[in-house]
Enzyme design. Structure first.
Site, mmCIF file in Angstrom:
data_model
loop_
_atom_site.group_PDB
_atom_site.id
_atom_site.type_symbol
_atom_site.label_atom_id
_atom_site.label_comp_id
_atom_site.label_asym_id
_atom_site.label_seq_id
_atom_site.Cartn_x
_atom_site.Cartn_y
_atom_site.Cartn_z
ATOM 1 N N GLU A 20 1.963 -1.905 -7.343
ATOM 2 C CA GLU A 20 1.342 -3.196 -7.631
ATOM 3 C C GLU A 20 2.050 -3.964 -8.738
ATOM 4 O O GLU A 20 1.515 -4.921 -9.283
ATOM 5 C CB GLU A 20 -0.138 -2.992 -7.953
ATOM 6 C CG GLU A 20 -0.875 -2.387 -6.757
ATOM 7 C CD GLU A 20 -2.359 -2.229 -6.960
ATOM 8 O OE1 GLU A 20 -2.832 -2.491 -8.082
ATOM 9 O OE2 GLU A 20 -3.041 -1.853 -6.001
ATOM 10 N N LYS B 72 -12.565 -6.529 -0.764
ATOM 11 C CA LYS B 72 -11.297 -6.359 -0.044
ATOM 12 C C LYS B 72 -11.556 -6.672 1.425
ATOM 13 O O LYS B 72 -12.282 -5.935 2.093
ATOM 14 C CB LYS B 72 -10.784 -4.928 -0.186
ATOM 15 C CG LYS B 72 -10.341 -4.550 -1.595
ATOM 16 C CD LYS B 72 -9.953 -3.077 -1.657
ATOM 17 C CE LYS B 72 -9.366 -2.704 -3.010
ATOM 18 N NZ LYS B 72 -9.118 -1.241 -3.122
#
Length: 425
Positions: free
Chosen positions: A205, A337
């Site tokens: 990330e 999400k």
């Protein structure tokens, strides 16, 4: 004119070099929408099914040709001729076609790709940006970023048990300034880690993945970097953690190998409470494992009044799991999400349910991302006030930050930065 005339899917690669699904939707007017589906590394057991081919001769079994075929075949045949502005009806039709509780037949990656591409095509047809089309005229709140600057756990090859160490620049006046503050701390941290003899390679990330074994050492490096960048920890910038503790919950214990600890649920709660007492931590995600409801209750009772306790694996953006959590009085926030539940309609339902229960929402990326910046628009559309989309490196992460800058510019004087309004203390 808003009639769907073509749906086409293809297999593309995500930020980790793994295949994922991309879908194009074309309307009779010529309006067009394209969406690419993200993929997670630490996935909850209760998530909707991401359909993979399992053919070891292609992409080590991770191909998505079956999901692509489902879109180009069964789904396209059903949906061509539908009005793209009928989002709820389109999503419900795909869910009914799938016929399983977890989208396991067609694949959540197939259904979500179509769902988001339809919304984008409809937004273009109505001549609106996606955030305005989905959120209406009230969509104007720019989210505080949770910037993941040290990676551990499943996101990095290092001994750190906790998966993400994040900074939240709440004192910024706008999202542009928040991103600048985060960037300055990120680059300062790189210098500090290098000076300490640590590698400055990055994780999935975009955060650094140094061979630090102690949670407290990682937090100390971040505090020092905030100060050296010219900001005050606990005033200008706060800290947030994603423990992803399901990954190290084994046999009823929290096995933190990097720390050399084996903790009961109660001991794990005490461990997290001690960190919050010593550091300006305002948010903890998945502090307890996805099915450790007793641990979650202990954690909520102990810290819930002053710390945001975010359920990711716990809720998996699923209204049924969220309802269970609300009734049990566990957590006080939901991570959002879109690929955990697998359609835009269900995502918005879950966000609304959390909001009505006075739970906060945090819009989130996955560790396997693409250049698709849809979640930036959805964060503003839902006025959720927080977004989690990685560090200040890797173009798959920066695509979302850059889109937030564009949206803020588009909104002009009506734009609001969530800032300190997200704080529980």
């Amino acid at each position: 004119m808003s009639t769907i005339i073509d749906i086409h899917a293809r297999e593309i690669l995500d930020s980790r070099g793994n295949p994922t699904v991309e879908v194009d939707v074309t309307l009779e007017s010529g309006a067009f929408g394209r969406a690419a589906v993200p993929s997670g590394a630490s996935t909850g057991a209760h998530e909707a099914v991401e359909k993979r081919d399992g053919d070891k001769s292609r992409y080590m079994g991770k191909g998505v040709l079956e999901a692509v075929a489902a879109v180009n075949g069964e789904i396209a045949e059903m949906l061509v001729g539908f009005d793209a502005t009928e989002q709820v009806g389109i999503d419900r039709t795909m869910i009914e076609m799938d016929g399983t509780p977890n989208k396991g037949r067609l694949g959540a990656n197939a259904i979500l790709g179509v769902s988001l591409a339809v919304a984008k095509a409809a937004a273009e047809f109505t001549n609106q940006p996606l955030f305005r089309y989905v959120g209406g005229s009230s969509a104007r709140v720019l989210p505080v970023p949770m910037m993941n600057i040290i990676n551990g756990g499943e996101h990095a090859d290092n001994p750190i048990d906790i998966q993400e160490f994040m900074i939240m620049p709440v004192a910024a006046q706008n999202v542009r300034e928040a991103i600048r503050m985060g960037s300055e701390v990120f680059h300062t941290l790189k210098k500090e880690l290098a000076a300490g003899g640590f590698n400055t390679g990055i994780g999935d990330e975009g955060g650094f993945a140094p061979n630090i074994s102690s949670t407290r050492e990682a937090l100390d490096y971040i505090l020092r970097s905030i100060e050296k960048a010219g900001y005050k920890p606990g005033e200008d910038i706060y800290l947030a953690l994603d423990c992803a503790s399901t990954e190290y919950f084994k046999g009823g214990k929290y096995e933190m190998k990097g720390e050399g600890k084996s903790l009961t649920s109660a001991e794990n709660v005490d461990y997290l409470a001690a960190l919050c007492a010593d550091y300006p931590i305002i948010s903890i995600e998945d502090g307890c494992a996805e099915d450790d409801w007793e641990g979650w209750k202990l954690l909520t009772d102990k810290l819930g009044a002053k710390v945001q306790l975010v359920g990711d694996d716990l809720f998996v953006t699923n209204p049924k799991r969220l309802e269970q959590g609300i009734k049990a009085g566990v957590a006080n926030s939901m991570l959002v999400k879109v690929n955990q539940i697998g359609s835009l309609t269900e995502t918005l339902m879950a966000v609304d349910m959390a909001h009505r229960a006075r739970y906060t929402n945090v819009m989130s990326h996955r560790s396997g991302e693409t250049e698709d910046a849809t979640i930036a628009d959805l964060a503003v559309a839902t006025n959720c006030g927080q977004i989690k989309t990685g560090s200040l490196s890797r173009s798959d992460r920066l695509a979302k930050y850059n889109q937030l800058i564009r949206i803020e510019e588009m909104l002009g004087e009506v734009a609001e930065y969530a800032g300190r309004s997200i704080l529980k203390v």
